[in-house]
Design a protein around this motif. Structure first.
Motif, mmCIF file in Angstrom:
data_model
loop_
_atom_site.group_PDB
_atom_site.id
_atom_site.type_symbol
_atom_site.label_atom_id
_atom_site.label_comp_id
_atom_site.label_asym_id
_atom_site.label_seq_id
_atom_site.Cartn_x
_atom_site.Cartn_y
_atom_site.Cartn_z
ATOM 1 N N MET A 1 0.846 -1.191 0.000
ATOM 2 C CA MET A 1 0.000 0.000 0.000
ATOM 3 C C MET A 1 0.888 1.250 0.000
ATOM 4 N N LEU A 2 0.569 2.190 -0.872
ATOM 5 C CA LEU A 2 1.330 3.428 -0.940
ATOM 6 C C LEU A 2 0.991 4.325 0.250
ATOM 7 N N GLU A 3 2.019 4.810 0.932
ATOM 8 C CA GLU A 3 1.811 5.757 2.022
ATOM 9 C C GLU A 3 1.726 7.152 1.446
ATOM 10 N N SER A 20 4.347 8.808 -0.717
ATOM 11 C CA SER A 20 5.658 9.100 -0.106
ATOM 12 C C SER A 20 6.828 8.603 -0.945
ATOM 13 N N SER A 21 6.627 7.504 -1.664
ATOM 14 C CA SER A 21 7.732 6.933 -2.441
ATOM 15 C C SER A 21 7.942 7.645 -3.786
ATOM 16 N N TRP A 22 7.022 8.518 -4.173
ATOM 17 C CA TRP A 22 7.160 9.220 -5.451
ATOM 18 C C TRP A 22 8.102 10.393 -5.282
ATOM 19 N N ILE A 23 8.872 10.678 -6.340
ATOM 20 C CA ILE A 23 9.867 11.744 -6.242
ATOM 21 C C ILE A 23 9.443 12.978 -7.035
ATOM 22 N N GLU A 35 6.773 11.711 -9.655
ATOM 23 C CA GLU A 35 6.777 10.469 -10.434
ATOM 24 C C GLU A 35 7.019 9.288 -9.522
ATOM 25 N N ASP A 36 6.425 8.167 -9.900
ATOM 26 C CA ASP A 36 6.691 6.892 -9.245
ATOM 27 C C ASP A 36 8.134 6.530 -9.595
ATOM 28 N N ALA A 37 8.968 6.338 -8.586
ATOM 29 C CA ALA A 37 10.385 6.055 -8.824
ATOM 30 C C ALA A 37 10.578 4.791 -9.660
ATOM 31 N N ASN A 38 9.651 3.829 -9.532
ATOM 32 C CA ASN A 38 9.780 2.555 -10.246
ATOM 33 C C ASN A 38 9.178 2.587 -11.645
ATOM 34 N N ASN A 43 2.423 9.151 -12.619
ATOM 35 C CA ASN A 43 2.824 10.442 -12.078
ATOM 36 C C ASN A 43 1.623 11.280 -11.707
ATOM 37 N N LEU A 44 1.897 12.368 -11.003
ATOM 38 C CA LEU A 44 0.845 13.336 -10.724
ATOM 39 C C LEU A 44 1.454 14.715 -10.842
ATOM 40 N N GLY A 45 0.703 15.594 -11.463
ATOM 41 C CA GLY A 45 1.200 16.939 -11.675
ATOM 42 C C GLY A 45 0.112 17.964 -11.443
#
Length: 165
Positions: A1-3, A20-23, A35-38, A43-45
């Motif tokens: 689950m994404l935090e 939290s894991s997106w940069i 963006e999702d690092a993986n 992404n979200l903008g």
């Protein structure tokens, strides 16, 4: 689950939850992009631009706006198919209750990156138009699962103006 963690842009006047894991990355034209690092296709903008209207209602209903959005997607050379899943309207945090937030979900199949799900939200505050786009791959080989969908919907519903002080 994404935090999720809260991201607030006090200069532009908006806030939302972000996985939290997106940069955070820089992209021309975007006020902010994560963006999702993986998988960078996820992404979200947010884009903030000046506008002459003081509410989304002056532009049109959620149905009208989502129809315009789909038209714009279909005009893109890379788009093979675009289809509306849902649209809704909610009240934002504006103490006067004037802040309408439109939310949309649609599917796009494109020659660039294949099928994806897009969650979008828009509102107008202080003569600025705020647009959030969350894009997530949604192919047959890797469909959007219900847990991820729930997280992305939380992000969508968290997008709002910062109440002016």
């Amino acid at each position: 689950m994404l935090e999720l963690h809260r991201y607030t842009d006090s200069k532009e006047g908006f806030t939302l939850l972000v996985p939290s894991s997106w940069i955070k990355v820089d992209k021309a034209g975007a006020t902010v992009l994560f963006e999702d690092a993986n998988k960078k296709a996820n992404n979200l903008g947010v884009v903030v631009s000046p506008t002459r209207i003081s509410s989304l209602g002056e532009f049109g209903t959620p149905q009208f706006v989502v129809a315009k959005l789909i038209q714009a997607e279909k005009r893109k050379e890379s788009t093979k198919e675009a289809e509306v899943i849902s649209f809704s309207e909610r009240s934002g945090s504006d103490p006067g209750g004037l802040n309408q937030v439109y939310e949309f979900e649609y599917k796009v199949d494109s020659t660039r990156g294949g099928p994806k799900r897009v969650f979008s939200a828009a509102f107008v505050s202080s003569k600025k138009l705020y647009l959030l786009n969350i894009t997530h791959s949604d192919g047959l080989d890797n469909p959007l699962d219900s847990e991820t969908r729930m997280v992305l919907e939380n992000v969508l519903h968290s997008f709002d103006a910062i109440p002016s002080t």
